[in-house]
Design a protein around this motif. Structure first.
Motif, PDB file in Angstrom:
ATOM      1  N   GLU A 482      64.451  23.726  99.094  1.00 57.94           N
ATOM      2  CA  GLU A 482      63.687  22.480  99.154  1.00 57.94           C
ATOM      3  C   GLU A 482      64.555  21.358  99.688  1.00 57.94           C
ATOM      4  O   GLU A 482      65.792  21.396  99.613  1.00 57.94           O
ATOM      5  N   THR A 483      63.897  20.356 100.244  1.00 62.74           N
ATOM      6  CA  THR A 483      64.588  19.151 100.699  1.00 62.74           C
ATOM      7  C   THR A 483      63.596  18.010 100.671  1.00 62.74           C
ATOM      8  O   THR A 483      62.375  18.225 100.674  1.00 62.74           O
ATOM      9  N   ARG A 484      64.103  16.814 100.631  1.00 63.51           N
ATOM     10  CA  ARG A 484      63.237  15.641 100.634  1.00 63.51           C
ATOM     11  C   ARG A 484      63.075  15.143 102.061  1.00 63.51           C
ATOM     12  O   ARG A 484      64.053  14.972 102.788  1.00 63.51           O
ATOM     13  N   ALA A 485      61.844  14.920 102.472  1.00 62.03           N
ATOM     14  CA  ALA A 485      61.575  14.415 103.818  1.00 62.03           C
ATOM     15  C   ALA A 485      61.944  12.935 103.904  1.00 62.03           C
ATOM     16  O   ALA A 485      61.722  12.176 102.957  1.00 62.03           O
ATOM     17  N   ASP A 486      62.508  12.526 105.043  1.00 63.85           N
ATOM     18  CA  ASP A 486      62.797  11.121 105.268  1.00 63.85           C
ATOM     19  C   ASP A 486      61.498  10.347 105.482  1.00 63.85           C
ATOM     20  O   ASP A 486      60.412  10.925 105.609  1.00 63.85           O
ATOM     21  N   THR A 487      61.611   9.028 105.551  1.00 63.41           N
ATOM     22  CA  THR A 487      60.410   8.203 105.702  1.00 63.41           C
ATOM     23  C   THR A 487      59.672   8.476 107.000  1.00 63.41           C
ATOM     24  O   THR A 487      58.460   8.257 107.089  1.00 63.41           O
ATOM     25  N   ASP A 488      60.388   8.964 108.029  1.00 57.41           N
ATOM     26  CA  ASP A 488      59.723   9.291 109.298  1.00 57.41           C
ATOM     27  C   ASP A 488      59.232  10.731 109.337  1.00 57.41           C
ATOM     28  O   ASP A 488      58.750  11.201 110.374  1.00 57.41           O
ATOM     29  N   GLY A 489      59.366  11.452 108.214  1.00 58.91           N
ATOM     30  CA  GLY A 489      58.883  12.822 108.137  1.00 58.91           C
ATOM     31  C   GLY A 489      59.904  13.869 108.518  1.00 58.91           C
ATOM     32  O   GLY A 489      59.635  15.071 108.378  1.00 58.91           O
ATOM     33  N   SER A 490      61.066  13.470 109.002  1.00 57.10           N
ATOM     34  CA  SER A 490      62.068  14.459 109.406  1.00 57.10           C
ATOM     35  C   SER A 490      62.707  15.111 108.187  1.00 57.10           C
ATOM     36  O   SER A 490      62.818  14.508 107.120  1.00 57.10           O
ATOM     37  N   PHE A 491      63.116  16.354 108.357  1.00 53.86           N
ATOM     38  CA  PHE A 491      63.755  17.083 107.277  1.00 53.86           C
ATOM     39  C   PHE A 491      64.682  18.145 107.869  1.00 53.86           C
ATOM     40  O   PHE A 491      64.590  18.497 109.046  1.00 53.86           O
ATOM     41  N   ALA A 492      65.576  18.651 107.032  1.00 46.34           N
ATOM     42  CA  ALA A 492      66.505  19.705 107.457  1.00 46.34           C
ATOM     43  C   ALA A 492      66.784  20.610 106.271  1.00 46.34           C
ATOM     44  O   ALA A 492      66.896  20.159 105.128  1.00 46.34           O
ATOM     45  N   LEU A 493      66.891  21.887 106.537  1.00 47.53           N
ATOM     46  CA  LEU A 493      67.226  22.892 105.539  1.00 47.53           C
ATOM     47  C   LEU A 493      68.314  23.787 106.109  1.00 47.53           C
ATOM     48  O   LEU A 493      68.279  24.146 107.288  1.00 47.53           O
ATOM     49  N   GLY A 494      69.277  24.155 105.273  1.00 51.13           N
ATOM     50  CA  GLY A 494      70.367  24.996 105.739  1.00 51.13           C
ATOM     51  C   GLY A 494      70.812  26.000 104.709  1.00 51.13           C
ATOM     52  O   GLY A 494      70.290  26.050 103.583  1.00 51.13           O
ATOM     53  N   ASN A 495      71.774  26.847 105.101  1.00 51.70           N
ATOM     54  CA  ASN A 495      72.323  27.897 104.238  1.00 51.70           C
ATOM     55  C   ASN A 495      71.220  28.803 103.697  1.00 51.70           C
ATOM     56  O   ASN A 495      71.190  29.151 102.512  1.00 51.70           O
ATOM     57  N   ILE A 496      70.313  29.204 104.612  1.00 57.05           N
ATOM     58  CA  ILE A 496      69.137  29.985 104.220  1.00 57.05           C
ATOM     59  C   ILE A 496      69.396  31.469 104.473  1.00 57.05           C
ATOM     60  O   ILE A 496      69.847  31.854 105.559  1.00 57.05           O
ATOM     61  N   ALA A 497      69.089  32.284 103.494  1.00 55.07           N
ATOM     62  CA  ALA A 497      69.179  33.723 103.677  1.00 55.07           C
ATOM     63  C   ALA A 497      68.143  34.172 104.698  1.00 55.07           C
ATOM     64  O   ALA A 497      66.983  33.740 104.647  1.00 55.07           O
ATOM     65  N   PRO A 498      68.501  35.001 105.667  1.00 54.20           N
ATOM     66  CA  PRO A 498      67.512  35.483 106.641  1.00 54.20           C
ATOM     67  C   PRO A 498      66.342  36.174 105.933  1.00 54.20           C
ATOM     68  O   PRO A 498      66.516  36.794 104.884  1.00 54.20           O
ATOM     69  N   GLY A 499      65.141  36.035 106.503  1.00 57.68           N
ATOM     70  CA  GLY A 499      63.983  36.665 105.897  1.00 57.68           C
ATOM     71  C   GLY A 499      62.686  36.009 106.316  1.00 57.68           C
ATOM     72  O   GLY A 499      62.639  35.150 107.204  1.00 57.68           O
TER      73      GLY A 499
END
Length: 566
Positions: A482-499
């Protein structure tokens, strides 16, 4: 600063996690830049300070992990101008009260929410005119008091130490005026007519201080004792119990009320002892003869195993991976009520007790040694979540378990205990060993944006969730992100297990955003998000080392949405 201007003269600091060396500092130049060079390989905490300024801390949730950095990282630190409260302290006849300690106690944050955890009042003495000025205050609501001892007893008693605190304008705590302060603003005229009423004393002794002292040792041994007000969760005073005073402690100027006493002590070998917190009530008289017995604190020992895949080219820092991995344990203040089936899987299961008000000794961090070994020391009894700070974007956590990893490194972790889901419950003084954390190369990541229909706006506190699409993956909480979206809607997620994953945007409770727990710690939330994600049909298949940008999802999702392609 908060306006984006360079804060010349501020000092930036770097502290190596797990090291006893002093922080490294660097002065900020006229462009707002600083450079901390000559740092050894490792994990660092970075912060900055300037007189009258405080670190800006945007809300990211009460359970958000601390931010860590490695040499080579670029860091932006924002400081905001603190608030000021000033006024005078006088007698009933208008004479100035000189050199009395004035405390500013923060009772609510800048959003009007009660302050979580334990707080410490800011304090200043009045000058020869009876004037005080307390600056560098975070935004929030405060009550101001004068009298009683300083939090940091110097060994020399002051003329007002035995007095009960008088709250502005001239009252007890129950009827004190509350003062609101915003960043950079000054609240003036917060005057106090000093009452000078005598308070009560709390005294006792600490035992167990010499238990681990070696024969013939002449080292100084002592313990710190904290007095915390239960109603406000504010630590009011500290005292020392040592061989110099017969291991006794005393607090003066205590008004009627309910308090918590706790004692703790660190020893040279890195271990620590602490007394179980004890609650007492003061009502019209001194409280004496309190005994606080120090006992060993708990620990968690284990090993980090690196699952290497040389054929992949996204996991940087391979030679220094262990030295740049950090293992942490944090006490869960509100652990989930487990089912009977889950409870059988607990490691060292015990009845969960009410957490102490003072939150010291409820978290620990450790860097692995050359063979991956680590020990998380100095933990009170309770339920703990184990978290991992990874050495780079190309790594992910494969498993966290008690015992050895399965022979096949890519196989599902053993099911005899589910540490990521349930945590580890520690009894007082218990030493858990055999915790194995496996990290692997090949993590995926992506960036995207949450889109809304024309004329609409995104709700505040919007979070983006990534959940496993395979039914067998739902049981593995390490596959939830999970991550919190910025006020402009942008978001980023990392260190994700492939799948194979589903993705969904979801607004948290706007009235009480701080009550929302991370998805890995809330089984009901995981179940609900999985159901919502399956309906939205935002599907994504992540390959090892895959990097995706410009991924779009709609909020709220339309019923006719197709599966978007990155």
């Amino acid at each position: 600063d908060s306006s984006g201007q360079a804060l010349t003269g501020a000092i930036a600091y770097a502290t190596a996690i797990g090291s006893r060396t002093p922080p490294r500092g660097a002065v900020v130049d006229t462009e707002g830049a600083f450079k901390l060079d000559g740092l050894d390989t490792g994990v660092y905490s970075i912060w900055a300070g300037a007189p009258g300024f405080i670190t800006e801390s945007p809300f990211v949730g009460p359970d958000a992990p601390r931010r860590y950095f490695r040499p080579g990282d670029s860091v932006t630190i924002s400081l905001v101008k603190g608030g000021v409260i000033t006024g005078t302290v006088t007698t009933a006849t208008g004479q100035p009260v000189v050199a009395v300690v004035v405390h500013a106690m923060r009772v609510r944050d800048g959003d009007g929410q009660p302050v979580e955890g334990v707080s410490q009042p800011r304090e200043r003495q009045t000058d020869d005119r009876g004037i005080y000025r307390i600056y560098g205050l975070p935004a929030g609501t405060y009550v101001i008091s004068a009298g009683g001892p300083s939090m940091y007893f110097s060994g020399i008693s002051g003329p007002f130490d035995n007095d009960v605190a008088t709250y502005a304008p001239s009252s007890t705590r129950d009827t004190a005026v509350e003062i609101g302060v915003r960043g950079g603003e000054e609240a003036i005229g917060v005057n106090i007519q000093y009452r000078g009423e005598p308070g009560h004393a709390i005294s006792g002794a600490v035992t167990g201080i010499l238990q681990n002292q070696g024969a013939g040792s002449t080292a100084f041994f002592g313990s710190s004792v904290n007095l915390t007000e239960v109603q406000s969760h504010t630590t009011l005073m500290y005292a020392s119990a040592s061989s110099y005073n017969g291991y006794s402690f005393e607090f003066y100027g205590v008004p009627d009320g309910e308090y918590q006493l706790d004692a703790q002590r660190s020893v040279p070998n890195g271990e620590a002892t602490a007394a179980e917190p004890r609650r007492i009530k003061v009502k019209g008289a001194d409280v004496t003869g309190i005994a606080l017995a120090l006992v060993p604190l708990s620990s968690i020992g284990g090993q980090v195993i690196v699952e290497s895949h040389p054929e992949l080219n996204c996991a940087k820092r391979r030679p220094t991976a262990l030295r740049e991995t950090l293992i942490t344990a944090r006490r869960d203040p509100k652990p989930e009520t487990k089912s009977a089936e889950n409870q059988k899987e607990k490691i060292g299961a015990s009845t969960e007790t009410k957490p102490p008000i003072n939150l010291s000794n409820t978290s620990a961090e450790a860097l692995p040694g050359e063979k991956g070994e680590f020990t998380l020391r100095g933990l009170r009894s309770g339920s703990y979540r184990v978290e991992t700070y990874l050495p780079g974007s190309g790594w992910f956590v494969r498993s966290i378990m008690i015992g050895s990893p399965p022979p096949n490194a890519t196989a599902t972790k053993r099911a005899d205990s589910n540490i990521p889901r349930d945590g580890i419950i520690l009894k007082s003084g218990e030493r858990v060993s055999g915790l194995t954390v496996m990290i692997a190369e090949g993590a995926a990541s992506f960036r995207g944006r949450v889109m809304v229909a024309e004329g609409q706006s995104l709700p505040p506190n919007l979070r983006v969730y990534l959940v496993p699409a395979e039914k067998e993956g739902v049981a593995d909480v390490l596959r939830f992100f999970e991550t919190r979206a910025d006020t402009d809607g942008s978001f980023a997620l990392g260190n994700i297990a492939p799948g194979h994953y589903w993705m969904v945007g979801r607004a948290v409770n706007e009235a009480e955003p701080a009550t929302v727990k991370p998805i890995r710690q809330d089984s009901a939330l995981r179940s609900q998000v999985v159901k919502e994600a399956e309906k939205t049909r935002y599907e994504i298949q992540l390959q090892p080392c895959q990097r995706i940008v410009d991924y779009e999802i709609r909020y709220p999702p339309a019923a006719t949405d197709a599966k978007p392609k990155p």
